[in-house]
Design a protein around this motif. Structure first.
Motif, mmCIF file in Angstrom:
data_model
loop_
_atom_site.group_PDB
_atom_site.id
_atom_site.type_symbol
_atom_site.label_atom_id
_atom_site.label_comp_id
_atom_site.label_asym_id
_atom_site.label_seq_id
_atom_site.Cartn_x
_atom_site.Cartn_y
_atom_site.Cartn_z
ATOM 1 N N ILE A 250 -4.359 4.373 16.297
ATOM 2 C CA ILE A 250 -5.137 4.069 15.096
ATOM 3 C C ILE A 250 -4.412 4.650 13.899
ATOM 4 N N GLU A 251 -4.130 3.809 12.922
ATOM 5 C CA GLU A 251 -3.525 4.241 11.674
ATOM 6 C C GLU A 251 -4.560 4.104 10.561
ATOM 7 N N PHE A 252 -4.667 5.138 9.707
ATOM 8 C CA PHE A 252 -5.666 5.157 8.642
ATOM 9 C C PHE A 252 -4.978 4.963 7.292
ATOM 10 N N ILE A 253 -5.435 3.939 6.560
ATOM 11 C CA ILE A 253 -4.862 3.609 5.252
ATOM 12 C C ILE A 253 -5.973 3.626 4.205
ATOM 13 N N GLU A 272 -11.740 8.845 -4.011
ATOM 14 C CA GLU A 272 -10.761 8.533 -5.044
ATOM 15 C C GLU A 272 -11.480 7.933 -6.253
ATOM 16 N N SER A 273 -10.725 7.480 -7.190
ATOM 17 C CA SER A 273 -11.276 6.806 -8.367
ATOM 18 C C SER A 273 -10.248 5.782 -8.839
ATOM 19 N N GLY A 274 -10.546 5.134 -9.966
ATOM 20 C CA GLY A 274 -9.597 4.182 -10.511
ATOM 21 C C GLY A 274 -9.910 2.757 -10.108
ATOM 22 N N GLY A 275 -8.963 1.873 -10.379
ATOM 23 C CA GLY A 275 -9.155 0.457 -10.129
ATOM 24 C C GLY A 275 -8.864 0.075 -8.687
ATOM 25 N N THR A 276 -8.854 -1.254 -8.440
ATOM 26 C CA THR A 276 -8.700 -1.749 -7.068
ATOM 27 C C THR A 276 -7.638 -2.835 -7.011
ATOM 28 N N ILE A 277 -6.648 -2.641 -6.153
ATOM 29 C CA ILE A 277 -5.679 -3.686 -5.819
ATOM 30 C C ILE A 277 -5.590 -3.715 -4.293
ATOM 31 N N CYS A 278 -6.334 -4.632 -3.668
ATOM 32 C CA CYS A 278 -6.438 -4.670 -2.212
ATOM 33 C C CYS A 278 -5.142 -5.066 -1.533
ATOM 34 N N SER A 279 -4.307 -5.813 -2.237
ATOM 35 C CA SER A 279 -3.055 -6.251 -1.610
ATOM 36 C C SER A 279 -2.164 -5.066 -1.263
ATOM 37 N N SER A 280 -2.357 -3.933 -1.948
ATOM 38 C CA SER A 280 -1.545 -2.754 -1.656
ATOM 39 C C SER A 280 -1.791 -2.270 -0.226
ATOM 40 N N ALA A 281 -3.040 -2.377 0.266
ATOM 41 C CA ALA A 281 -3.358 -1.972 1.641
ATOM 42 C C ALA A 281 -2.690 -2.901 2.646
ATOM 43 N N TYR A 282 -2.703 -4.206 2.374
ATOM 44 C CA TYR A 282 -2.102 -5.174 3.291
ATOM 45 C C TYR A 282 -0.585 -5.014 3.332
ATOM 46 N N TYR A 301 -4.325 -5.101 15.163
ATOM 47 C CA TYR A 301 -5.678 -5.386 14.671
ATOM 48 C C TYR A 301 -5.885 -4.730 13.304
ATOM 49 N N PRO A 302 -5.573 -5.425 12.193
ATOM 50 C CA PRO A 302 -5.903 -4.885 10.872
ATOM 51 C C PRO A 302 -7.401 -5.075 10.592
ATOM 52 N N VAL A 303 -8.067 -4.021 10.106
ATOM 53 C CA VAL A 303 -9.489 -4.087 9.754
ATOM 54 C C VAL A 303 -9.659 -3.442 8.379
ATOM 55 N N HIS A 304 -10.175 -4.200 7.426
ATOM 56 C CA HIS A 304 -10.282 -3.741 6.039
ATOM 57 C C HIS A 304 -11.738 -3.718 5.599
ATOM 58 N N PHE A 305 -12.144 -2.642 4.887
ATOM 59 C CA PHE A 305 -13.490 -2.553 4.322
ATOM 60 C C PHE A 305 -13.396 -2.302 2.819
ATOM 61 N N SER A 306 -14.218 -3.048 2.067
ATOM 62 C CA SER A 306 -14.211 -2.952 0.613
ATOM 63 C C SER A 306 -15.598 -3.326 0.089
ATOM 64 N N LEU A 321 -0.791 -12.295 1.964
ATOM 65 C CA LEU A 321 -0.505 -11.199 2.891
ATOM 66 C C LEU A 321 -1.383 -11.278 4.137
ATOM 67 N N ILE A 322 -2.633 -11.732 3.981
ATOM 68 C CA ILE A 322 -3.510 -11.903 5.149
ATOM 69 C C ILE A 322 -2.945 -12.969 6.079
ATOM 70 N N GLU A 323 -2.408 -14.035 5.506
ATOM 71 C CA GLU A 323 -1.783 -15.074 6.326
ATOM 72 C C GLU A 323 -0.617 -14.495 7.125
ATOM 73 N N GLN A 324 0.185 -13.644 6.499
ATOM 74 C CA GLN A 324 1.298 -13.007 7.209
ATOM 75 C C GLN A 324 0.778 -12.105 8.332
ATOM 76 N N LEU A 325 -0.275 -11.332 8.036
ATOM 77 C CA LEU A 325 -0.836 -10.417 9.039
ATOM 78 C C LEU A 325 -1.426 -11.188 10.218
ATOM 79 N N MET A 326 -2.133 -12.268 9.945
ATOM 80 C CA MET A 326 -2.731 -13.037 11.036
ATOM 81 C C MET A 326 -1.661 -13.719 11.892
#
Length: 383
Positions: A250-253, A272-282, A301-306, A321-326
């Motif tokens: 299990i890797e935690f990001i 944390e605080s600040g803005g959101t760029i979800c692609s950075s996690a992918y 198995y990538p699993v993302h919560f937002s 990026l999701i297409e690449q991951l899948m």
């Protein structure tokens, strides 16, 4: 054995069901606890104190009383079965359903209620029932599997062995057959030649390797409710994986506008605080896969919560990026904590995804963490 010893029997006329009374009560109690756990699973899983205790919590749940059924006499003047002249008219009410009716007014009620008490159950009891419903989907045996487990398989019966491995059924059957050949089909006497023992071999079986990439939004838009639900999900997911699978990493990001790999403790406690760029996690997930987890050896198995809030100009990159991951993963899971009846910016983009590996769930209440677990880690073939 001598003939004298063969005929020393004691005939008992006791009702042996009485001796099983304690066992039967224990089984009924166990069934009541299992039923209560199943009925309370959504609430139990969303209990934040369990997460804060790191799984060492003893849980209290309400359980119906185990009183025996008994006759209760009705002292009012209403007529019952077998009373009266048997003359009924069309339209007469002959019965009502047995559901409890809500009381009217503010006066204390006089009807008998249902007795409940609180029973303490271990966290393992909850996990056993919950984890039966979960599995890693599309888990495959990879080409290079360097993990193996030793398992014992009983595969033969022999005349010699350790007494702890005696096969009672086959021993008795052998004795009966031998005695029957002498004209006296009975269990006694049992000779040394009648004994049968189980034997086994240690079998080495390869384990399928897998890695789960847990990604969580920790930006300023993730409030207390959103973070609590996300951590709740990942807490139970982590325990499920470590309980049912011996070869899963299990890797935690954690991410806001930037993503970084963190420790498990930081993942569940750090804000944390600040803005959101979800692609950075992918992008970070893809980097980890390239560096440590080749798809030829790992089920991924990538699993993302937002909370669904994302920089609008980043949504298209997220889809790419999701297409690449899948393309290299066994499943991609997306969970969104959204307590409002609105469609988030991220979910508007993800609604375009039509891929069998894409699984998602929107949580509106804490108790729906249970449904999110079942949806994302649904067993194959289960509707």
């Amino acid at each position: 054995m001598s003939d004298k010893q063969q005929h020393q029997f004691i005939i008992s006329k006791e009702n042996w069901s009485l001796h099983r009374k304690g066992y039967q009560d224990q089984e009924r109690h166990r069934q009541k606890i299992d039923e209560a756990i199943k009925n309370n699973l959504p609430e139990l899983i969303s209990e934040e104190s369990i997460i804060l205790s790191k799984g060492r919590e003893v849980i209290k749940i309400p359980i119906r009383s185990l009183d025996e059924y008994k006759i209760r006499y009705n002292t009012d003047k209403s007529k019952h079965v077998g009373q009266g002249q048997g003359e009924s008219q069309v339209g007469d009410v002959v019965a009502r359903d047995g559901k409890a009716q809500q009381g009217q007014g503010k006066e204390a009620g006089k009807e008998a209620g249902k007795d409940y008490y609180e029973a303490e159950v271990r966290l393992e009891d909850v996990e056993e029932i919950l984890f039966q419903q979960l599995a890693l989907p599309n888990l495959q045996q990879k080409e290079v599997a360097n993990i193996a487990t030793n398992k014992i398989e009983f595969n033969d019966i022999r005349k010699k062995g350790l007494m702890g491995n005696i096969d009672k059924k086959r021993t008795i059957l052998t004795a009966i057959k031998r005695n029957a050949m002498k004209g006296k089909p009975a269990i006694n006497p049992i000779h040394q030649d009648d004994l049968r023992f189980k034997t086994w071999d240690e079998v080495v079986k390869p384990e399928s390797r897998a890695v789960v990439l847990a990604m969580m939004d920790t930006s300023g838009s993730m409030g207390i409710f959103e973070k609590t639900c996300a951590r709740n999900f990942f807490f139970w997911m982590t325990r499920f994986l470590r309980t049912k699978y011996s070869a899963v990493d299990i890797e935690f990001i954690a991410h806001h506008t930037e993503a970084k790999v963190v420790t498990e403790e930081e993942f569940f406690t750090k804000g944390e605080s600040g803005g959101t760029i979800c692609s950075s996690a992918y992008a970070k997930a893809l980097q980890l896969i390239n560096e440590k987890y080749p798809p030829s050896r790992y089920n991924i198995y990538p699993v993302h919560f937002s909370d669904g809030e994302n920089l609008s100009s980043d949504n298209e990159r997220c889809l790419q990026l999701i297409e690449q991951l899948m393309g290299i993963s066994s499943m991609f899971g997306y969970g969104e904590v959204n307590a409002y009846s609105r469609t988030s910016a991220l979910m508007s983009a993800y609604s375009k995804i039509e891929h069998p590996k894409f699984r998602h769930y929107i949580i509106k209440r804490k108790s729906e963490v249970y449904d999110a677990l079942k949806s994302i880690f649904k067993k194959e073939g289960v509707q």
